[in-house]
Design an enzyme around this catalytic site. Structure first.
Site, PDB file in Angstrom:
ATOM      1  N   ARG A 178      10.693   5.589  -9.801  1.00  0.00           N
ATOM      2  CA  ARG A 178      11.694   4.544  -9.985  1.00  0.00           C
ATOM      3  C   ARG A 178      11.544   3.962 -11.378  1.00  0.00           C
ATOM      4  NH1 ARG A 178      11.886  -0.731  -6.134  1.00  0.00           N
ATOM      5  NH2 ARG A 178      10.215  -1.366  -7.515  1.00  0.00           N
ATOM      6  N   THR A 234      15.653   0.015 -14.931  1.00  0.00           N
ATOM      7  CA  THR A 234      16.949   0.169 -14.255  1.00  0.00           C
ATOM      8  C   THR A 234      16.805   0.191 -12.731  1.00  0.00           C
ATOM      9  OG1 THR A 234      16.817   2.573 -14.163  1.00  0.00           O
ATOM     10  CG2 THR A 234      17.740   1.609 -16.172  1.00  0.00           C
ATOM     11  N   ASP A 292       2.048  -1.513  -4.943  1.00  0.00           N
ATOM     12  CA  ASP A 292       2.535  -0.185  -5.340  1.00  0.00           C
ATOM     13  C   ASP A 292       1.757   0.886  -4.574  1.00  0.00           C
ATOM     14  OD1 ASP A 292       3.909   1.166  -8.208  1.00  0.00           O
ATOM     15  OD2 ASP A 292       2.717   2.360  -6.807  1.00  0.00           O
ATOM     16  N   ASP A 307       0.033   3.742  -6.673  1.00  0.00           N
ATOM     17  CA  ASP A 307      -1.144   3.273  -7.408  1.00  0.00           C
ATOM     18  C   ASP A 307      -2.312   3.002  -6.462  1.00  0.00           C
ATOM     19  OD1 ASP A 307       0.001   3.462  -9.899  1.00  0.00           O
ATOM     20  OD2 ASP A 307       0.714   1.393  -9.929  1.00  0.00           O
TER      21      ASP A 307
HETATM   22  O1  LIG Z   1      13.411   2.264  -2.637  1.00  0.00           O
HETATM   23  P1  LIG Z   1      13.115   2.289  -4.101  1.00  0.00           P
HETATM   24  O2  LIG Z   1      13.556   1.033  -4.798  1.00  0.00           O
HETATM   25  O3  LIG Z   1      13.623   3.516  -4.777  1.00  0.00           O
HETATM   26  O4  LIG Z   1      11.520   2.247  -4.269  1.00  0.00           O
HETATM   27  C1  LIG Z   1      10.674   3.011  -3.475  1.00  0.00           C
HETATM   28  C2  LIG Z   1      10.009   4.081  -4.283  1.00  0.00           C
HETATM   29  O5  LIG Z   1       9.087   3.490  -5.208  1.00  0.00           O
HETATM   30  C3  LIG Z   1       7.801   4.071  -5.010  1.00  0.00           C
HETATM   31  O6  LIG Z   1       7.593   5.175  -5.821  1.00  0.00           O
HETATM   32  P2  LIG Z   1       7.297   5.005  -7.393  1.00  0.00           P
HETATM   33  O7  LIG Z   1       8.567   4.972  -8.172  1.00  0.00           O
HETATM   34  O8  LIG Z   1       6.355   3.868  -7.594  1.00  0.00           O
HETATM   35  O9  LIG Z   1       6.609   6.376  -7.760  1.00  0.00           O
HETATM   36  P3  LIG Z   1       5.118   6.860  -7.364  1.00  0.00           P
HETATM   37  O10 LIG Z   1       5.172   7.278  -5.934  1.00  0.00           O
HETATM   38  O11 LIG Z   1       4.892   7.992  -8.297  1.00  0.00           O
HETATM   39  O12 LIG Z   1       4.176   5.712  -7.590  1.00  0.00           O
HETATM   40  C4  LIG Z   1       7.810   4.446  -3.544  1.00  0.00           C
HETATM   41  O13 LIG Z   1       6.789   5.358  -3.196  1.00  0.00           O
HETATM   42  C5  LIG Z   1       9.216   4.968  -3.374  1.00  0.00           C
HETATM   43  O14 LIG Z   1       9.369   6.328  -3.730  1.00  0.00           O
HETATM   44  O1  LIG Z   2       6.963  -2.670  -2.894  1.00  0.00           O
HETATM   45  C1  LIG Z   2       7.134  -1.556  -3.419  1.00  0.00           C
HETATM   46  C2  LIG Z   2       8.375  -1.154  -3.956  1.00  0.00           C
HETATM   47  C3  LIG Z   2       8.490   0.072  -4.518  1.00  0.00           C
HETATM   48  N1  LIG Z   2       7.412   0.890  -4.565  1.00  0.00           N
HETATM   49  C4  LIG Z   2       6.203   0.516  -4.068  1.00  0.00           C
HETATM   50  O2  LIG Z   2       5.235   1.285  -4.130  1.00  0.00           O
HETATM   51  N2  LIG Z   2       6.096  -0.709  -3.514  1.00  0.00           N
HETATM   52 MG   LIG Z   3       4.467   3.846  -7.478  1.00  0.00          MG
END
Ligand SMILES: O=P(O)(O)OC[C@H]1O[C@H](OP(=O)(O)OP(=O)(O)O)[C@H](O)[C@@H]1O
Ligand SMILES: O=c1cc[nH]c(=O)[nH]1
Ligand SMILES: [Mg+2]
Length: 209
Positions: free
Chosen positions: A104, A108, A200, A203
């Site tokens: 994400r 944006t 997160d 992370d």
């Molecule tokens: O519903 P949304 O607003 O799209 O957010 C949710 C997304 O955000 C996080 O991933 P992230 O972008 O942090 O990537 P990662 O799994 O690599 O940490 C999570 O694991 C989802 O995929």
């Molecule tokens: O709360 C949140 C939102 C997006 N992605 C995450 O990992 N946590």
């Molecule tokens: Mg993430």
């Protein structure tokens, strides 16, 4: 919402509390995410069709039930969805696994795609898309659209924690998709993080912050 199933089993709720706690480190976080995926997988697979076969017990011949050859697919959204794969595979070891890489964009909030590898027969499989977090719904919607564009006809979404906004977004974009979650939290904050959530997920799973 008729397509949303909140799993309020005590074991699921207890384990969810463990991973919400900011003092839970990566090792325990990973273990509990895996356990949660397994417990939730039990419900997600509840409606798999059965068929009867003939077997022989040490005592007599009998007819007994087995899963009726459905082809299943698990589709984690990278990275955080990876933490849920092994829990589901321990229940359905024959499932194929497809990967969709999305992150994400922090500015944006739009999902950015960077990887996709799916089973070739994705159109014949019952697919379970997995991601611990359903926040704005942008990533889940993009992943579901992605596999539908490649012919997928049967899709479920399984997340640990959702926001009301995320649930609404997926229900509106994909009314045919059932959503399984352990909790629908209160809201999104100004950075579109789920409140109270767990932070997160990627992370915390991989120790990158
Ligand atoms: O519903 P949304 O607003 O799209 O957010 C949710 C997304 O955000 C996080 O991933 P992230 O972008 O942090 O990537 P990662 O799994 O690599 O940490 C999570 O694991 C989802 O995929
Ligand atoms: O709360 C949140 C939102 C997006 N992605 C995450 O990992 N946590
Ligand atoms: Mg993430």
């Amino acid at each position: 919402m008729k397509n949303v199933f909140v799993m309020d089993h005590p074991l699921i709720q207890h384990k969810l509390t463990l991973i919400r706690d900011k003092n839970t480190g990566s090792k325990e976080f990973r273990e509990v995410v895996k356990e949660l995926a397994m417990l939730m997988g039990y419900e997600v697979t509840r409606n798999l069709p059965l068929q009867e076969i003939e077997i022989e017990t040490p005592v007599s011949k009998t007819k007994a039930k087995v899963i009726a050859g459905r082809k299943l697919g698990i589709v984690p959204i990278l990275r955080a969805g990876l933490g849920m794969v092994d829990g589901l595979l321990s229940l359905i070891p024959a499932a194929k696994v497809g990967h969709i890489g999305l992150y994400r964009d922090p500015e944006t909030l739009e999902p950015v795609e960077y990887y996709c590898k799916l089973p070739v027969d994705v159109h014949e499989r019952d697919l379970i898309v997995i991601d611990p977090m359903l926040a704005t719904g942008g990533s889940a919607n993009a992943a579901i659209q992605f596999i539908k564009d490649r012919g997928a006809q049967s899709v479920k979404l399984m997340c640990l924690i959702a926001s009301p906004e995320g649930v609404k977004a997926v229900c509106e974009a994909h009314p045919d998709v059932e959503i399984y979650v352990a909790a629908v939290d209160e809201k999104l904050n100004e950075h579109a993080y789920i409140v109270p959530g767990l932070g997160d997920a990627g992370d915390r799973l991989f120790g990158t912050k």
